[in-house]
Design an enzyme around this catalytic site. Structure first.
Site, mmCIF file in Angstrom:
data_model
loop_
_atom_site.group_PDB
_atom_site.id
_atom_site.type_symbol
_atom_site.label_atom_id
_atom_site.label_comp_id
_atom_site.label_asym_id
_atom_site.label_seq_id
_atom_site.Cartn_x
_atom_site.Cartn_y
_atom_site.Cartn_z
ATOM 1 N N GLY A 152 43.625 35.653 33.124
ATOM 2 C CA GLY A 152 44.290 36.617 32.252
ATOM 3 C C GLY A 152 45.075 37.609 33.086
ATOM 4 O O GLY A 152 45.461 37.319 34.224
ATOM 5 N N SER A 153 45.270 38.784 32.529
ATOM 6 C CA SER A 153 46.133 39.769 33.188
ATOM 7 C C SER A 153 45.432 40.423 34.382
ATOM 8 O O SER A 153 44.197 40.501 34.433
ATOM 9 C CB SER A 153 46.544 40.839 32.177
ATOM 10 O OG SER A 153 45.388 41.488 31.700
ATOM 11 N N CYS A 194 51.811 31.988 33.956
ATOM 12 C CA CYS A 194 51.567 32.867 35.095
ATOM 13 C C CYS A 194 52.450 32.507 36.285
ATOM 14 O O CYS A 194 52.718 33.343 37.128
ATOM 15 C CB CYS A 194 50.099 32.799 35.474
ATOM 16 S SG CYS A 194 49.503 31.117 35.537
ATOM 17 N N GLU A 245 41.934 34.443 37.973
ATOM 18 C CA GLU A 245 43.257 33.800 37.979
ATOM 19 C C GLU A 245 44.171 34.725 37.190
ATOM 20 O O GLU A 245 44.090 34.783 35.959
ATOM 21 C CB GLU A 245 43.182 32.413 37.323
ATOM 22 C CG GLU A 245 42.207 31.444 37.974
ATOM 23 C CD GLU A 245 42.636 30.985 39.355
ATOM 24 O OE1 GLU A 245 43.823 31.106 39.685
ATOM 25 O OE2 GLU A 245 41.767 30.519 40.107
ATOM 26 N N LEU A 246 45.043 35.460 37.885
ATOM 27 C CA LEU A 246 45.756 36.566 37.226
ATOM 28 C C LEU A 246 47.267 36.324 37.168
ATOM 29 O O LEU A 246 47.734 35.206 37.308
ATOM 30 C CB LEU A 246 45.399 37.874 37.941
ATOM 31 C CG LEU A 246 43.877 38.085 38.157
ATOM 32 C CD1 LEU A 246 43.617 39.357 38.942
ATOM 33 C CD2 LEU A 246 43.131 38.118 36.832
ATOM 34 N N ASN A 290 47.820 31.678 26.645
ATOM 35 C CA ASN A 290 49.074 30.939 26.886
ATOM 36 C C ASN A 290 48.903 29.446 27.142
ATOM 37 O O ASN A 290 49.828 28.682 26.892
ATOM 38 C CB ASN A 290 49.903 31.620 27.989
ATOM 39 C CG ASN A 290 49.185 31.674 29.310
ATOM 40 O OD1 ASN A 290 47.965 31.670 29.377
ATOM 41 N ND2 ASN A 290 49.944 31.710 30.385
ATOM 42 N N GLU A 332 55.222 41.709 35.996
ATOM 43 C CA GLU A 332 55.172 40.369 35.411
ATOM 44 C C GLU A 332 55.871 40.430 34.060
ATOM 45 O O GLU A 332 55.415 41.118 33.146
ATOM 46 C CB GLU A 332 53.719 39.929 35.227
ATOM 47 C CG GLU A 332 53.632 38.551 34.609
ATOM 48 C CD GLU A 332 52.205 38.079 34.371
ATOM 49 O OE1 GLU A 332 51.361 38.895 33.952
ATOM 50 O OE2 GLU A 332 51.951 36.887 34.593
HETATM 51 P P1 NAD Z 1 44.572 39.327 28.805
HETATM 52 O O1 NAD Z 1 44.143 39.789 30.142
HETATM 53 O O2 NAD Z 1 45.046 40.325 27.831
HETATM 54 O O3 NAD Z 1 43.367 38.566 28.066
HETATM 55 C C1 NAD Z 1 42.719 37.474 28.670
HETATM 56 C C2 NAD Z 1 41.306 37.366 28.091
HETATM 57 O O4 NAD Z 1 40.562 38.534 28.474
HETATM 58 C C3 NAD Z 1 41.263 37.329 26.564
HETATM 59 O O5 NAD Z 1 40.237 36.459 26.154
HETATM 60 C C4 NAD Z 1 40.938 38.778 26.209
HETATM 61 O O6 NAD Z 1 40.328 38.904 24.940
HETATM 62 C C5 NAD Z 1 39.977 39.141 27.327
HETATM 63 N N1 NAD Z 1 39.855 40.574 27.600
HETATM 64 C C6 NAD Z 1 40.741 41.568 27.315
HETATM 65 N N2 NAD Z 1 40.257 42.758 27.735
HETATM 66 C C7 NAD Z 1 39.051 42.513 28.299
HETATM 67 C C8 NAD Z 1 38.069 43.333 28.944
HETATM 68 N N3 NAD Z 1 38.229 44.643 29.073
HETATM 69 N N4 NAD Z 1 36.959 42.732 29.430
HETATM 70 C C9 NAD Z 1 36.797 41.392 29.337
HETATM 71 N N5 NAD Z 1 37.677 40.573 28.723
HETATM 72 C C10 NAD Z 1 38.794 41.127 28.219
HETATM 73 O O7 NAD Z 1 45.660 38.160 29.043
HETATM 74 P P2 NAD Z 1 46.524 37.346 27.985
HETATM 75 O O8 NAD Z 1 47.545 38.245 27.403
HETATM 76 O O9 NAD Z 1 45.640 36.559 27.078
HETATM 77 O O10 NAD Z 1 47.212 36.280 28.973
HETATM 78 C C11 NAD Z 1 48.309 36.594 29.739
HETATM 79 C C12 NAD Z 1 47.938 36.932 31.172
HETATM 80 O O11 NAD Z 1 47.172 35.877 31.740
HETATM 81 C C13 NAD Z 1 49.167 37.046 32.057
HETATM 82 O O12 NAD Z 1 49.029 38.140 32.915
HETATM 83 C C14 NAD Z 1 49.162 35.739 32.831
HETATM 84 O O13 NAD Z 1 49.836 35.769 34.052
HETATM 85 C C15 NAD Z 1 47.710 35.507 33.004
HETATM 86 N N6 NAD Z 1 47.451 34.103 33.300
HETATM 87 C C16 NAD Z 1 47.072 33.739 34.560
HETATM 88 C C17 NAD Z 1 46.882 32.383 34.868
HETATM 89 C C18 NAD Z 1 46.462 31.932 36.239
HETATM 90 O O14 NAD Z 1 45.987 30.800 36.355
HETATM 91 N N7 NAD Z 1 46.612 32.733 37.279
HETATM 92 C C19 NAD Z 1 47.070 31.428 33.879
HETATM 93 C C20 NAD Z 1 47.463 31.843 32.608
HETATM 94 C C21 NAD Z 1 47.630 33.182 32.330
#
Ligand code: NAD
Length: 478
Positions: free
Chosen positions: A232-233, A287, A252-253, A156, A381
């Site tokens: 990520g998530s 996020c 950072e989730l 994002n 979320e």
């Molecule tokens: P995601 O968790 O699906 O993916 C994030 C990253 O993790 C990607 O590079 C993905 O390929 C990798 N990944 C997926 N499964 C994995 C595993 N089992 N092991 C290791 N890596 C793996 O998230 P997304 O859809 O790309 O982004 C959206 C999420 O990110 C939302 O939940 C959002 O709130 C969060 N986010 C948090 C912040 C923050 O600073 N707190 C900032 C931006 C986004």
């Protein structure tokens, strides 16, 4: 036949882009055209990249001033290539042009702040003589890099969130393996290309690509990695925490950010406009996006009207056009998922007062009322352009409702009452409380990170560097 040339993007190891035979495609999120074929890393490729990063860490040292110069030079090159970089985000990420340009500007600031921190790495004197028996000792600490750091990033903010990991990690003297989101790998590759041009020696930044679950497993099982920094998530964050053993992790989730608009909000129209604009910007895929809005009953009707008015001014459509405010979500699948959550809430009694419809990957900005805390659009979320407005009579109710979440990234409150502002700052159980602006506010130099299911550890270059270094004690017997 394709209308344009599809490029091939390889993995980056030791300064070389290595193109392999197994690939996956990256699409333009608005047109659906294939933009690039990316080499999917194998287990051996990942291992090779980690081995090279470790070898580089052991054999090549950059002084803090050299790191400063490289990061500053990269920031300068980003400025020169800003339009091209912003367009890459628009096409592979679906982000509208003005937001993509702003993201490049922010990423540049993240690099500059990290460069400055490279010159300020410091431990401190330890007053060891205060303990009986240590009066013939002098002690101080040194900040030393952790070694090979693995950064895993989301789609994002595919430039600035990569910057928030790479720039402080390099400033601190680490080497890095980056796994960018599979849907937005090109902008990360351009960042790496520019860093190499800025003088970063080969091996300081290696990139592997592919599906998260598979590549993540290769990365997590490799003991040569000293630290994982993940954005990520929450679901994936929990898996990373569970698999990383005693190695250091920052997470950072996600969140479902609350914003309280009290009856004495300084400027109601501005509060409504901010809530709507920051609930819908980047199609709600941030996020700290505004999701739950709690409005005092005395101003509730006026607030809903102002919100609808603000939403109706937003232009939805082609992200490449200067005037577009809201573009597609990252995929049609995600837009369908969000639309289903809206419909489910309506079946449970919620009302759509604006939007609510979808065309392909575009979900039109949606304002809902009569939402209950048990509905998915409230308690999970939403990560889509949906905001839910709820009225309250008693501020205790609003603070409790805001805290009633598994998440805790940032919260906002609008009020002219200083006592209430400080009370909210104290009682809201979040990593950050923003007063008279929305939860979405983030300056890149501030400490940033969540509590509860929103994560663990801080970003912001100065704070990230604390996470990405070890504090080593040195004791002299005199
Ligand atoms: P995601 O968790 O699906 O993916 C994030 C990253 O993790 C990607 O590079 C993905 O390929 C990798 N990944 C997926 N499964 C994995 C595993 N089992 N092991 C290791 N890596 C793996 O998230 P997304 O859809 O790309 O982004 C959206 C999420 O990110 C939302 O939940 C959002 O709130 C969060 N986010 C948090 C912040 C923050 O600073 N707190 C900032 C931006 C986004």
């Amino acid at each position: 036949m394709s209308k344009h040339t599809v490029e091939a993007l390889g993995n980056l190891v030791n300064g070389q882009w290595i193109v392999g035979s197994e690939t996956f495609e990256v699409f333009n999120k608005y047109t659906g055209d294939v933009m690039v074929k990316v080499t999917k890393s194998s287990r051996e490729d990942v291992s090779h990249a980690i081995g090279n990063a470790l070898e580089t860490f052991k054999t090549t040292k950059l002084t803090p001033y050299q790191r400063y110069e490289i990061l500053m030079k990269a920031a300068e090159l980003f400025k020169q290539r800003k339009n091209e970089l912003a367009l890459t985000i628009v096409r592979e990420g679906g982000k509208v042009l003005k937001d993509a340009s702003m993201e490049i500007d922010r990423g540049i600031q993240t690099f500059i702040a990290s460069a400055e921190e490279a010159k300020r790495l410091q431990g401190h004197e330890v007053p060891i003589q205060g303990q009986p028996g240590s009066d013939n000792k002098i002690a101080f600490t040194l900040r030393v890099p952790v070694g090979v750091l693995c950064a895993i990033t989301p789609f994002n903010f595919p430039f600035n969130l990569v910057a928030h990991k790479i720039a402080p990690a390099l400033a601190a003297g680490n080497t890095v393996i980056l796994k960018p989101a599979g849907v937005t790998p090109q902008i990360a590759a351009k960042m790496a290309e520019i860093l190499l041009e800025a003088g970063l020696p080969p091996g300081f930044l290696n990139i592997v690509n592919g599906p998260g679950r598979e590549i993540g497993q290769y990365l997590l099982e490799d003991a040569r990695i000293a630290m994982y920094t993940f954005t990520g998530s929450t679901e994936v964050g929990k898996q990373i925490k569970a698999s990383s053993g005693i190695r250091r992790v920052t997470l950072e989730l996600g969140s479902n950010s609350p914003n309280i608009v009290h009856k004495d909000a300084p400027d109601l129209a501005k509060a409504a406009q901010l809530c709507v604009n920051k609930g819908f910007s980047n199609a709600g895929q941030a996020c700290i996006s505004v999701q739950r809005i709690y409005v005092h009953q005395d101003i509730y009707t006026a607030f809903v009207e102002r919100s609808i008015e603000a939403a109706s001014k937003l232009k939805v459509g082609d992200p490449e056009l200067n005037e577009t405010d809201i573009g597609p979500m990252i995929s049609e699948k995600e837009a369908v998922r969000a639309e289903q959550w809206i419909q489910e809430a309506v079946q449970q009694g919620a009302t759509i007062v604006y939007g609510g419809h979808r065309k392909g990957a575009i979900l039109y900005p949606t304002i809902m009322t009569n939402t209950l805390s048990s509905m998915k659009v409230m308690c999970q979320e939403v990560f889509a352009p949906i905001v839910c407005i709820t009225s309250y009579g008693d501020i205790n109710e609003a603070l409790a409702a805001a805290n009633d979440s598994n998440y805790g990234l940032q919260a906002g409150i609008f009020t002219s009452d200083l006592q209430l502002a400080f009370r909210a700052a104290k009682e809201l159980d979040f990593g950050g409380v923003i007063i008279n602006d929305v939860s979405t506010f983030r300056a890149d130099i501030m400490p940033y990170g969540g509590v509860k299911d929103s994560g663990y550890g801080k970003e912001g270059p100065r704070y990230a560097i604390q996470e990405m270094t070890n504090e080593k004690i040195v004791v002299f017997d005199i």
